[in-house]
Design a protein around this motif. Structure first.
Motif, PDB file in Angstrom:
ATOM      1  N   MET A  23     -29.735 -82.369  50.044  1.00 17.85           N
ATOM      2  CA  MET A  23     -30.752 -82.122  49.765  1.00 17.85           C
ATOM      3  C   MET A  23     -31.933 -83.265  49.697  1.00 17.85           C
ATOM      4  N   LYS A  24     -33.098 -83.731  49.515  1.00 18.97           N
ATOM      5  CA  LYS A  24     -34.505 -84.575  48.702  1.00 18.97           C
ATOM      6  C   LYS A  24     -34.212 -84.082  46.889  1.00 18.97           C
ATOM      7  N   THR A  25     -34.231 -85.228  46.238  1.00 22.55           N
ATOM      8  CA  THR A  25     -35.134 -84.879  45.189  1.00 22.55           C
ATOM      9  C   THR A  25     -36.453 -84.475  44.757  1.00 22.55           C
ATOM     10  N   MET A  26     -36.512 -83.319  44.166  1.00 22.26           N
ATOM     11  CA  MET A  26     -37.946 -82.547  44.274  1.00 22.26           C
ATOM     12  C   MET A  26     -38.026 -82.894  42.762  1.00 22.26           C
ATOM     13  N   LYS A  27     -39.113 -82.922  42.886  1.00 23.78           N
ATOM     14  CA  LYS A  27     -40.018 -81.992  41.641  1.00 23.78           C
ATOM     15  C   LYS A  27     -39.984 -80.961  40.454  1.00 23.78           C
ATOM     16  N   MET A  28     -40.036 -80.135  41.497  1.00 21.76           N
ATOM     17  CA  MET A  28     -39.004 -78.843  41.023  1.00 21.76           C
ATOM     18  C   MET A  28     -37.564 -78.566  40.484  1.00 21.76           C
ATOM     19  N   ILE A  29     -36.855 -79.483  40.763  1.00 24.54           N
ATOM     20  CA  ILE A  29     -35.348 -80.042  40.400  1.00 24.54           C
ATOM     21  C   ILE A  29     -35.230 -80.229  39.680  1.00 24.54           C
ATOM     22  N   SER A  30     -34.129 -79.666  38.801  1.00 28.39           N
ATOM     23  CA  SER A  30     -34.354 -79.407  37.248  1.00 28.39           C
ATOM     24  C   SER A  30     -32.880 -80.244  37.289  1.00 28.39           C
ATOM     25  N   ARG A  31     -32.185 -80.200  37.503  1.00 26.68           N
ATOM     26  CA  ARG A  31     -30.697 -81.698  37.497  1.00 26.68           C
ATOM     27  C   ARG A  31     -30.019 -81.853  38.117  1.00 26.68           C
ATOM     28  N   ARG A  32     -30.310 -82.098  39.435  1.00 27.61           N
ATOM     29  CA  ARG A  32     -29.624 -82.424  40.869  1.00 27.61           C
ATOM     30  C   ARG A  32     -30.199 -84.010  41.163  1.00 27.61           C
ATOM     31  N   SER A  33     -29.089 -84.562  41.461  1.00 24.43           N
ATOM     32  CA  SER A  33     -30.503 -85.235  42.430  1.00 24.43           C
ATOM     33  C   SER A  33     -28.905 -86.011  43.574  1.00 24.43           C
ATOM     34  N   PHE A  34     -29.542 -85.637  45.457  1.00 24.36           N
ATOM     35  CA  PHE A  34     -28.658 -85.593  45.799  1.00 24.36           C
ATOM     36  C   PHE A  34     -28.412 -86.816  46.880  1.00 24.36           C
ATOM     37  N   LEU A  35     -27.431 -87.787  47.285  1.00 25.74           N
ATOM     38  CA  LEU A  35     -27.212 -88.710  48.169  1.00 25.74           C
ATOM     39  C   LEU A  35     -26.706 -88.866  49.226  1.00 25.74           C
ATOM     40  N   ASN A  43     -41.943 -74.402  46.879  1.00 27.67           N
ATOM     41  CA  ASN A  43     -40.788 -74.615  46.170  1.00 27.67           C
ATOM     42  C   ASN A  43     -39.359 -74.332  47.368  1.00 27.67           C
ATOM     43  N   LEU A  44     -39.102 -73.275  46.848  1.00 26.60           N
ATOM     44  CA  LEU A  44     -38.124 -72.374  47.213  1.00 26.60           C
ATOM     45  C   LEU A  44     -37.970 -72.479  49.076  1.00 26.60           C
ATOM     46  N   ASN A  45     -38.998 -72.680  49.646  1.00 22.07           N
ATOM     47  CA  ASN A  45     -39.049 -72.557  51.205  1.00 22.07           C
ATOM     48  C   ASN A  45     -38.349 -74.483  51.530  1.00 22.07           C
ATOM     49  N   GLN A  46     -38.857 -74.979  50.624  1.00 23.97           N
ATOM     50  CA  GLN A  46     -38.356 -76.756  50.148  1.00 23.97           C
ATOM     51  C   GLN A  46     -36.638 -76.351  50.505  1.00 23.97           C
ATOM     52  N   ILE A  47     -36.393 -75.816  49.180  1.00 21.08           N
ATOM     53  CA  ILE A  47     -34.757 -75.814  48.401  1.00 21.08           C
ATOM     54  C   ILE A  47     -34.177 -75.416  49.940  1.00 21.08           C
ATOM     55  N   GLY A  48     -34.563 -74.133  50.226  1.00 24.52           N
ATOM     56  CA  GLY A  48     -33.916 -73.660  51.728  1.00 24.52           C
ATOM     57  C   GLY A  48     -33.291 -74.351  52.894  1.00 24.52           C
ATOM     58  N   ALA A  49     -34.814 -74.843  53.010  1.00 25.07           N
ATOM     59  CA  ALA A  49     -34.017 -76.422  54.364  1.00 25.07           C
ATOM     60  C   ALA A  49     -33.366 -77.032  54.025  1.00 25.07           C
ATOM     61  N   ASP A  50     -33.834 -78.159  53.042  1.00 25.29           N
ATOM     62  CA  ASP A  50     -32.562 -78.762  52.352  1.00 25.29           C
ATOM     63  C   ASP A  50     -31.276 -78.480  52.131  1.00 25.29           C
ATOM     64  N   LEU A  51     -31.045 -77.597  51.689  1.00 24.17           N
ATOM     65  CA  LEU A  51     -29.736 -77.076  51.703  1.00 24.17           C
ATOM     66  C   LEU A  51     -28.984 -76.819  53.165  1.00 24.17           C
ATOM     67  N   VAL A  52     -29.647 -75.725  54.030  1.00 31.05           N
ATOM     68  CA  VAL A  52     -29.162 -75.805  55.685  1.00 31.05           C
ATOM     69  C   VAL A  52     -28.228 -77.599  56.244  1.00 31.05           C
ATOM     70  N   ALA A  53     -30.067 -78.391  56.065  1.00 33.02           N
ATOM     71  CA  ALA A  53     -29.569 -79.873  56.204  1.00 33.02           C
ATOM     72  C   ALA A  53     -28.382 -79.976  55.801  1.00 33.02           C
ATOM     73  N   ASP A  54     -28.455 -80.520  54.511  1.00 30.67           N
ATOM     74  CA  ASP A  54     -27.169 -80.395  53.633  1.00 30.67           C
ATOM     75  C   ASP A  54     -26.133 -80.034  54.021  1.00 30.67           C
ATOM     76  N   GLY A  55     -25.803 -78.901  54.816  1.00 27.36           N
ATOM     77  CA  GLY A  55     -24.889 -78.112  54.993  1.00 27.36           C
ATOM     78  C   GLY A  55     -24.395 -77.390  54.561  1.00 27.36           C
ATOM     79  N   VAL A  56     -24.446 -76.942  53.504  1.00 25.69           N
ATOM     80  CA  VAL A  56     -23.910 -76.465  52.408  1.00 25.69           C
ATOM     81  C   VAL A  56     -22.632 -75.120  52.939  1.00 25.69           C
ATOM     82  N   ASP A  57     -21.817 -74.500  52.519  1.00 24.73           N
ATOM     83  CA  ASP A  57     -20.825 -73.430  52.963  1.00 24.73           C
ATOM     84  C   ASP A  57     -21.362 -72.061  52.641  1.00 24.73           C
ATOM     85  N   VAL A  58     -22.258 -72.077  51.012  1.00 26.03           N
ATOM     86  CA  VAL A  58     -23.104 -71.112  51.080  1.00 26.03           C
ATOM     87  C   VAL A  58     -24.054 -71.029  49.673  1.00 26.03           C
TER      88      VAL A  58
END
Length: 365
Positions: free
Chosen positions: A1-13, A109-124
């Motif tokens: 998931m890309k780092t976005m302005k609404m994400i408070s404590r995460r940096s996806f690599l 923001n919610l829409n983008q977060i959901g799309a990014d988590l799916v792209a990241d292949g999270v398990d849940v």
């Protein structure tokens, strides 16, 4: 998931993954075999979970918070602490730190977060609050990724109880119980203020129940609404100007976010604010009543573990509700209102199973 302005404590690599990879990485596991009653896609995912079970496994757990405020932040912290505890017990890792996002109450923001988590292949995906859960459910359509929600006040009204790929925990409020607390301290009260956000699903049924309660007791009510902190502040001032001595707010995210801004306004005017969660009281309200959000978060995390480690599917796990009955009194506010704490506790005793005392802070420690 890309780092976005609404994400408070995460940096996806990690880079976004192809849809086929998302499907292949659906549910992995660390525990017993899948239930023999599971079928279709969910059954395949559970079977993969059983086959992959081994110590040292890492599970990617997306956690999406709707907005920063004490109640929801408390749930997130409780989920994380419980996942860490179970991870140590089972010898596995639940990686949530790389997949946490806060939407700051913004649907885009919610829409983008959901799309990014799916792209990241999270398990849940753990979705905190009703708007978050609805958006995450839409995001995982056509994938095997389950959604576990927390703090959804009315799962049936949201349509989640008929969806096979989502389950979770509800913070439904016993409105009559908290209204009885108001009458216990103010037996002759003739008007009660109702402060809430019209757009908050969590408030709809509770406000309807509060109106019905008032009607049954011959008590008038005055409604004021707000969709931002500034509007909630103005609504609070309008209720004071109307002369109310007690105000009810259910588990409303908008008012919760504004509580630190309004509690002194109410207190200085001698208005008692009765609310649908203990965290309101932490942020200055006179009384919070309802679900223990630490317990709610722990139960949410346990459902995640059942999905990832025990081969369960969301369809195997009905959503959970919790007994209300805990009244939380802000002792500083109680004193500022000129009320005797022991007298208030005695008045509350018939209507709650426990009374907890807190003082004002920004977050639970």
């Amino acid at each position: 998931m890309k780092t976005m302005k609404m994400i408070s404590r995460r940096s996806f690599l990690k880079a976004a993954m192809a849809a086929a990879a998302v499907s292949a990485l659906g549910l992995t596991g660390c525990g017993s075999s899948a239930s023999s009653t599971a079928s279709g896609t969910a059954s395949s995912a559970a079977a993969s979970s059983a086959a992959a079970s081994e110590a040292g496994q890492t599970f990617k757990v997306g956690i999406v918070n709707y907005v920063d405020h004490a109640s929801l932040n408390q749930i997130v912290a409780s989920v994380e602490e419980r996942l860490d505890e179970v991870g140590r017990e089972k010898g596995v890792t639940f990686d949530y730190a790389d997949y946490y996002a806060n939407a700051q109450a913004d649907q885009t923001n919610l829409n983008q977060i959901g799309a990014d988590l799916v792209a990241d292949g999270v398990d849940v995906i753990v979705a905190v609050a009703t708007p978050t859960a609805a958006t995450m459910l839409a995001a995982v359509e056509d994938t095997d990724i389950p959604v576990v929600y927390s703090a959804v006040t009315d799962p049936a009204a949201a349509g989640f109880d008929t969806e096979p790929n989502i389950t979770g925990t509800s913070d439904a409020l016993n409105t009559d119980a908290i209204m009885n607390l108001i009458l216990a301290v103010n037996p002759g009260i003739d008007t009660i203020g109702l402060l809430y956000d019209l757009s908050q699903d969590a408030s709809t049924q509770a406000i309807a129940d509060a109106k019905a309660f008032c009607d049954s007791k011959g008590i008038k009510y005055i409604e004021k609404n707000g969709t931002t902190t500034a509007e909630v502040q103005m609504a609070a001032e309008a209720l004071i100007a109307a002369g109310v001595k007690a105000v009810f707010t259910p588990t409303d995210n908008t008012v919760m976010t504004a509580e630190l801004s309004i509690y002194e306004t109410f207190t200085e005017a001698g208005v008692q604010h009765y609310t649908g969660a203990d965290s309101f009281a932490l942020n200055g309200a006179f009384v919070g009543y309802g679900v223990d959000y630490v317990q709610l978060g722990e139960a949410t995390a346990d459902m995640v573990v059942e999905l990832l480690c025990d081969g369960k599917t969301p369809a195997d796990l009905p959503f959970q509700t919790f007994d209300n009955g805990i009244a939380t009194i802000n002792t500083e506010t109680c004193e500022a209102l000129g009320l005797d704490l022991d007298t208030v506790k005695k008045a509350f005793a018939p209507y709650c199973t426990e009374v907890v005392e807190v003082t004002t802070a920004e977050n639970f420690s």
